[in-house]
Motif scaffolding. Sequence first.
Motif, PDB file in Angstrom:
ATOM      1  N   GLY A  58       0.790  -1.221   0.000  1.00  0.00           N
ATOM      2  CA  GLY A  58       0.000   0.000   0.000  1.00  0.00           C
ATOM      3  C   GLY A  58       0.822   1.270   0.000  1.00  0.00           C
ATOM      4  O   GLY A  58       0.267   2.365   0.190  1.00  0.00           O
ATOM      5  N   THR A  59       2.114   1.174  -0.229  1.00  0.00           N
ATOM      6  CA  THR A  59       2.980   2.350  -0.264  1.00  0.00           C
ATOM      7  C   THR A  59       2.941   2.989  -1.650  1.00  0.00           C
ATOM      8  O   THR A  59       3.099   2.290  -2.661  1.00  0.00           O
ATOM      9  N   ARG A  60       2.726   4.302  -1.700  1.00  0.00           N
ATOM     10  CA  ARG A  60       2.776   4.993  -2.983  1.00  0.00           C
ATOM     11  C   ARG A  60       4.203   4.915  -3.522  1.00  0.00           C
ATOM     12  O   ARG A  60       5.144   5.376  -2.881  1.00  0.00           O
ATOM     13  N   THR A  61       4.328   4.356  -4.703  1.00  0.00           N
ATOM     14  CA  THR A  61       5.651   4.051  -5.252  1.00  0.00           C
ATOM     15  C   THR A  61       5.712   4.489  -6.704  1.00  0.00           C
ATOM     16  O   THR A  61       4.830   4.159  -7.499  1.00  0.00           O
ATOM     17  N   ALA A  62       6.754   5.227  -7.050  1.00  0.00           N
ATOM     18  CA  ALA A  62       6.986   5.642  -8.426  1.00  0.00           C
ATOM     19  C   ALA A  62       8.393   5.225  -8.827  1.00  0.00           C
ATOM     20  O   ALA A  62       9.356   5.458  -8.102  1.00  0.00           O
ATOM     21  N   LEU A  63       8.489   4.600 -10.004  1.00  0.00           N
ATOM     22  CA  LEU A  63       9.779   4.102 -10.500  1.00  0.00           C
ATOM     23  C   LEU A  63      10.143   4.858 -11.771  1.00  0.00           C
ATOM     24  O   LEU A  63       9.295   5.083 -12.644  1.00  0.00           O
ATOM     25  N   PHE A  64      11.431   5.218 -11.893  1.00  0.00           N
ATOM     26  CA  PHE A  64      11.898   6.000 -13.026  1.00  0.00           C
ATOM     27  C   PHE A  64      13.052   5.290 -13.726  1.00  0.00           C
ATOM     28  O   PHE A  64      14.080   5.011 -13.118  1.00  0.00           O
ATOM     29  N   GLU A  65      12.841   4.994 -15.002  1.00  0.00           N
ATOM     30  CA  GLU A  65      13.854   4.380 -15.845  1.00  0.00           C
ATOM     31  C   GLU A  65      14.284   5.397 -16.902  1.00  0.00           C
ATOM     32  O   GLU A  65      13.436   5.994 -17.563  1.00  0.00           O
ATOM     33  N   ALA A  66      15.591   5.593 -17.040  1.00  0.00           N
ATOM     34  CA  ALA A  66      16.095   6.597 -17.967  1.00  0.00           C
ATOM     35  C   ALA A  66      15.866   6.214 -19.424  1.00  0.00           C
ATOM     36  O   ALA A  66      15.750   7.084 -20.293  1.00  0.00           O
ATOM     37  N   GLU A  67      15.793   4.928 -19.697  1.00  0.00           N
ATOM     38  CA  GLU A  67      15.704   4.422 -21.067  1.00  0.00           C
ATOM     39  C   GLU A  67      14.417   3.601 -21.222  1.00  0.00           C
ATOM     40  O   GLU A  67      13.556   3.661 -20.363  1.00  0.00           O
ATOM     41  N   PRO A  68      14.279   2.812 -22.280  1.00  0.00           N
ATOM     42  CA  PRO A  68      13.104   1.935 -22.396  1.00  0.00           C
ATOM     43  C   PRO A  68      13.095   0.886 -21.288  1.00  0.00           C
ATOM     44  O   PRO A  68      14.142   0.560 -20.720  1.00  0.00           O
TER      45      PRO A  68
END
Length: 432
Positions: A58-68
Amino acid sequence: MIRLYEPAAYARDPGSFWTGTVTPPAWPRLDAPLKTDVAIIGGGFTGLNAALTLAQAGTRTALFEAEPPGWGASTRNGGFCCIGGALASGTTLARRHGAAQAALWHDTQVAAVAHVRDLLDTHGIDADTHSDGETELAHTARAMKALRQEAEADPTARLTERHDLAAQGMAGPWHGALTRATGFALNPARYHAGLTRAAADAGASLHADSPVTALSRNGTWRLTVNGQTVTADRVILATNGYSSEDLPPWLRARTLPVQSSILLTRPLTDAEAENAGWTTAQMAYDSRRLLHYFRRLPDGRMLFGMRGGLTARPAEQAAIAKRIRKDFAAAFPVWADVEITHEWSGLVCLMASGHPFIGAVPDHPGLDAALGFHGNGVAMGSYAGHALAKALLGTPTGLPDFLAKPPARFPLGRHRRALLRPAYRIAEAFDL
C-alpha cells in the motif's frame, strides 16, 4: 549522466535476443510533477522487485527508468537464475565476518533463487524456464579435484566423472562436472515483462524515458525528471552497473562495471546436438576464473558468454567478437561454423568488497541502494530489491549484516578500468 564507458556500452538497442521475444512493456514518460512515498531510480529486476513489494503493502511508489523498460542488464544477461552475487569466496567472507555470517550469506543466495521461482509461480509468469540446478565443468584435472572435495561436503550436489559426461549429454574438453541443486534458467525479458505487470497491477507507477537528472534533499527528497519535480519521502537507488556517478556524488568510483559478452547461434537440430555430444538442457559454466557460461535455449539455440572488452570502442569490440568465437569453437568444435544470429554485451557490477551493497547510503537520510551483484543479478538483484523494500516497511530482511556496510571506493577514480587489464592477465595465467 556521468558513466564509466564509451557511449556504445549504453546503446538503446544492444542487439539482445531477449528483447525480440516479448512485446515491449509500455511505461509512460513522466511529464508532470509528482508526489510519492518512495521514488525508485532504475527499472530493472532490482527496482521492479522493490516497487512490487512496496506497492503490495500500500505504499505509494513511483519508479523512473532513464531508457526503455528493461534496457540495462535485465535484458542483456544470460538468463542464469542461480547461486551467486559475490566474488569473495565463502572462506573469505567467514574470515572477514565470521562463520555464522558466511553461512547466512549462503542461505541468502538460496533464498534469492527461491524468491524468483515464487514470483514466477505466484504471478503466472511464463519465462521459458528449464534446467535442474546448475553445472560447473572442470577445465583442468586440478579443478576436478576441487569439485570432488566439494561434492564430499555437499550431499545435495551431484558429481559426474569425465568418462560419464557424454552419457549426461555434456561431452566436451572437460575433466568432469559438479551439478548443484539450486538454480534454473529463464528468459530474462519475459521475467521482466511479468514483473512489470505484477508491479503495475499492485499500484506502482512506472515511467520510462524518464531519467533522474538531479537529486537533492530539503526535508524531503526532490528529483528532477524530464524537467519536472518529483517529491518523495524515501529514494531507492537501483541502477547497478548502469549508474550515473553523480546521483548522488557519493556513488563516485564505488562500483566497477565490467563488460560481459554473449553470442547466440541459430536453432540447432537434435542431430547437430547429438553430433556435438551436448544434448543437455542444463545451464553450465566452466571452472575458469574468467569463466565461460553456456546453455541451450528451449528452441535449440546455444548461448555462450564470457568476459567482455575493457572498452566499448570498435577495435576492442571487434577483438572480443573474434575471441568469443574462438573460445566457443574450442568448447564446441563441431559447431564452429554454425551461424551466429545475435551478439551483445552488458555490464556486470563489481564492488571493492567483493559482495553486494544493500542498505542505507551514509549521510543521506532516506536514501537506500542495492548494487553490485557480480554477474548474478537475476536472483540476487531481484532479492535485494525485495529485501530493501521490506526494510523500508520495517520488516526484518534476514540479510547478513555485512551487506549493509558502505562500500569503499576503487582506486584510480574515473581511470579505474585500468585495474582490469592486469587482473585479467593474472586470471588467464591461473586458468591455464
